[in-house]
Design an enzyme around this catalytic site. Structure first.
Site, PDB file in Angstrom:
ATOM      1  CB  THR A  10      36.153  47.565  48.608  1.00  0.00           C
ATOM      2  OG1 THR A  10      36.522  46.363  49.165  1.00  0.00           O
ATOM      3  CG2 THR A  10      36.285  47.990  47.501  1.00  0.00           C
ATOM      4  CB  VAL A  11      31.543  49.978  47.164  1.00  0.00           C
ATOM      5  CG1 VAL A  11      30.121  51.282  46.905  1.00  0.00           C
ATOM      6  CG2 VAL A  11      31.823  49.361  46.235  1.00  0.00           C
ATOM      7  CB  ALA A  22      31.340  65.656  48.834  1.00  0.00           C
ATOM      8  NE  ARG A  33      28.639  39.650  59.829  1.00  0.00           N
ATOM      9  CZ  ARG A  33      28.278  39.244  58.177  1.00  0.00           C
ATOM     10  NH1 ARG A  33      26.729  39.109  58.487  1.00  0.00           N
ATOM     11  NH2 ARG A  33      29.141  39.030  57.283  1.00  0.00           N
ATOM     12  CB  VAL A 118      25.693  50.552  34.856  1.00  0.00           C
ATOM     13  CG1 VAL A 118      25.912  49.652  33.191  1.00  0.00           C
ATOM     14  CG2 VAL A 118      24.817  49.411  34.749  1.00  0.00           C
ATOM     15  N   GLY A 173      43.009  41.159  42.665  1.00  0.00           N
ATOM     16  CA  GLY A 173      41.306  41.040  43.605  1.00  0.00           C
ATOM     17  C   GLY A 173      40.950  41.936  42.787  1.00  0.00           C
ATOM     18  CD  GLU A 176      34.225  39.414  44.397  1.00  0.00           C
ATOM     19  OE1 GLU A 176      33.927  39.026  45.319  1.00  0.00           O
ATOM     20  OE2 GLU A 176      34.120  40.224  43.805  1.00  0.00           O
ATOM     21  CE  LYS A 191      29.092  45.756  36.920  1.00  0.00           C
ATOM     22  NZ  LYS A 191      30.085  45.417  36.669  1.00  0.00           N
ATOM     23  N   GLY A 288      36.037  49.711  42.115  1.00  0.00           N
ATOM     24  CA  GLY A 288      37.042  50.089  43.027  1.00  0.00           C
ATOM     25  C   GLY A 288      36.405  51.176  43.454  1.00  0.00           C
TER      26      GLY A 288
END
Lengths: 387, 387
Positions: A10-11, A22, A33, A118, A173, A176, A191, A288
């Site tokens: 996701t990130v 950008a 993988r 954080v 979502g 977890e 954090k 997110g």
């Protein structure tokens, strides 16, 4: 600038999308993988082999978005040793290996930045460091786990049950499949460690931070507090006091008219108090794909353009010390025994449950009692009363 | 870096104090008619003559904290033309002369920055620009006048009278001896212009922004709204829509459970919504010696270290256009005449006063009506209902 992304979940994909907007960032390798649905055009640059990144002299910076401590730590070390800057949103890694990784970066003349670790999309750590250029941080605190806030907000707003809201948070979502790190406070704890290390130029370890989550809260707790005009939130807190600082994670009850009480759904609100500037808060999406991905790319742009804020890892002599941390608590308990009675100021009994407001109690004592009761499988929940 | 300060009032001395803490900033000249009590050690570097600063080749950067448009504009132009960077918290100046000053800075290869012009100590404009590096701003809005918020908060909290709270705000030094620019919304208007210009890379002028303040609010308005679960705040707002943007300043009624409704005393809360990152808010002290002085020095440090965010003044084709801005209003009126009746959805009459909720009304129309009634000396107050 030529960069690589390690981990394309996701990130990682959020960072990829933001980098396109950008401009001036060329993603030349992705460690994974296998490819990601919808990103088949990237199949040619995907590799399962860390050496293809660490040994590529063209790559100047690596984004680590694998998550977890291993093998993220080993891969990040390999990249730093190869003279590459590293940007990561990985709070588990930075909480566990902060000093080691910062030292390795310094030894190799490269930067390691983790603004997104954080507060997700909120520029919290960046602005915390920026404030430190000309002020002294006295306190940091905040709601930094969106899953817990989502559950607590729904319990407050709709009178919903904890288990029911946790299930919905999982379906959406936010939580977890194994939600324990959110609801037991471990995510907030990590954090807190990352934030505290930057706020006070210290190196605190996870086991120095007392931590209680919201896994034992029930709708009766929320209803009791609501009746008293209070709203429960899971809070990180670290506060300087002389040569040391208090630092802990616990549920906290805020007056309904406070900013904290009015943080809705899965948002975060993070606050600093500094000597000159007073109190400042930062609010927004703490997780997110696009928010966190954007914070990752902000770090990349800062490093590319020489705009990142300075970090002096562990340069201060300040130490964690909770021995003077004391406050009043709301406590729900299943009996009024000799262990609990000395703490209690006022209480109401209803259907065999004791709803109590405590005298001032040491934070360490309260947390010890909470963990002890939990180990024994006994009913108990507590929340600090916000000062 | 050798710098000068022009104007040694509250903000100038706050910048001086912050510079001492930050280190590496050498204040070599101060423009003032006379010394400041408590700062006698600086008497030697005080000069009443702008030429002593503009013509000193050692001075690389000048802080303008004189306030107002003249002679601040002429002094800033002289410094820019002499190849000196300029930092200013002066919203009046930047609102009135933005394009002229930015062009002059660019022509001379120097920087002009004004992070502290909106939100005082809150790093609002800095983070707005930072977000723009990899996202697109859709909306900016906020509570940016601490004096108005102080008055409105006290009226809500204590049921106090407007005139009484204004007097206390003046005694506390929040409001000026002539408070009209605060309570009529002019200060908020200027901050709206400065913010909008950065958010949308445009150049909007003050007269393009419909503006109504809180000078006609009464305790009966606050009480009526409170009964409906609403809290009145003075808001700036600018929202992109296609090739144009809406932009206006008006009292706005928020649900009691919103962040805006819970901004206490003289604090500010400023919010952006961007395409990818969603909504982010920034909260803190919007004025004062040390908060504003610190933001000024943050700009100085950014310029010194090459860390300031880019500004492209007027580079977009977006224009102000309020013709599609429409919402429902709360309106208090002294009679139900043919001018007001077509707008009204529901109303209550009490002691000859009409408390109304309007149908959707064009913002321009509503403001026109407000100003018309005010010119005639008639009773009226309105507040938009937050969406």
């Amino acid at each position: 600038m030529k960069i690589a992304i390690m981990g394309f979940g996701t990130v990682g994909s959020g960072a990829y999308e933001t980098a396109k907007n950008a401009g001036g960032i060329d993603i030349v390798r992705i460690l994974a993988r296998h490819g990601r649905p919808g990103y088949e055009h990237l199949d040619d640059i995907i590799t399962p082999n860390i050496d293809d990144i660490a040994n590529d002299p063209e790559i100047e910076l690596v984004i680590e978005s694998i998550g977890g401590v291993h093998p993220a730590r080993e891969y990040v070390l390999a990249c730093l040793r190869a003279g590459k800057h590293v940007v990561t949103p990985n709070k588990n890694l930075i909480s566990a290996c902060y000093k080691e990784l910062m030292d390795e970066a310094a030894a190799n003349g490269v930067k390691l930045r983790f603004t997104s670790a954080v507060g997700g999309g909120i520029p919290w750590l960046f602005n915390l460091l920026r404030t430190k250029r000309c002020d002294e941080i006295e306190e940091v605190r905040g709601i930094v786990n969106g899953t817990c806030n989502y559950i607590l907000d729904a319990m407050y707003d709709k009178g919903a049950d904890f288990g029911e809201m946790l299930k919905i948070a999982q379906e959406l979502g936010y939580a977890e499949a194994d939600p324990s790190s959110d609801i037991e406070g471990t995510d907030t704890l990590r954090k807190t460690v990352v934030t505290t290390n930057l706020a006070f130029d210290t190196v605190v370890s996870e086991d120095e931070v007392p931590c209680c989550g919201i896994d034992t809260i029930q709708s009766c707790d929320v209803a009791y507090l609501k009746e008293k005009g209070l709203v429960c939130k899971l809070m990180m807190k670290a506060k300087r006091s002389g040569d040391s600082f208090e630092v802990y994670v616990e549920p906290t009850a805020f007056p309904a008219g406070s900013l904290e009480a009015n943080v809705k759904v899965n948002n975060n609100l993070i606050t600093l108090t500094a000597r000159d500037i007073g109190t400042q808060s930062f609010y927004g999406q703490g997780a997110g794909m696009m928010p966190t991905g954007q914070s990752v790319i902000q770090d990349v742009l800062d490093i590319r353009d020489g705009k990142e804020q300075a970090i002096e890892a562990g340069s201060s002599a300040l130490k964690a010390d909770n021995s003077k941390a004391v406050h009043r608590y709301y406590i729900r308990h299943d009996r009024m025994c000799e262990h609990i009675e000395p703490f209690i100021d006022i209480y109401e009994e209803k259907d065999g449950i004791y709803y109590c407001i405590s005298k001032p109690v040491a934070v360490e004592e309260m947390h010890k009692m909470g963990h002890h009761r939990k180990e024994k499988g006994k009913e108990m929940f507590f929340a600090a009363l916000a000062e």
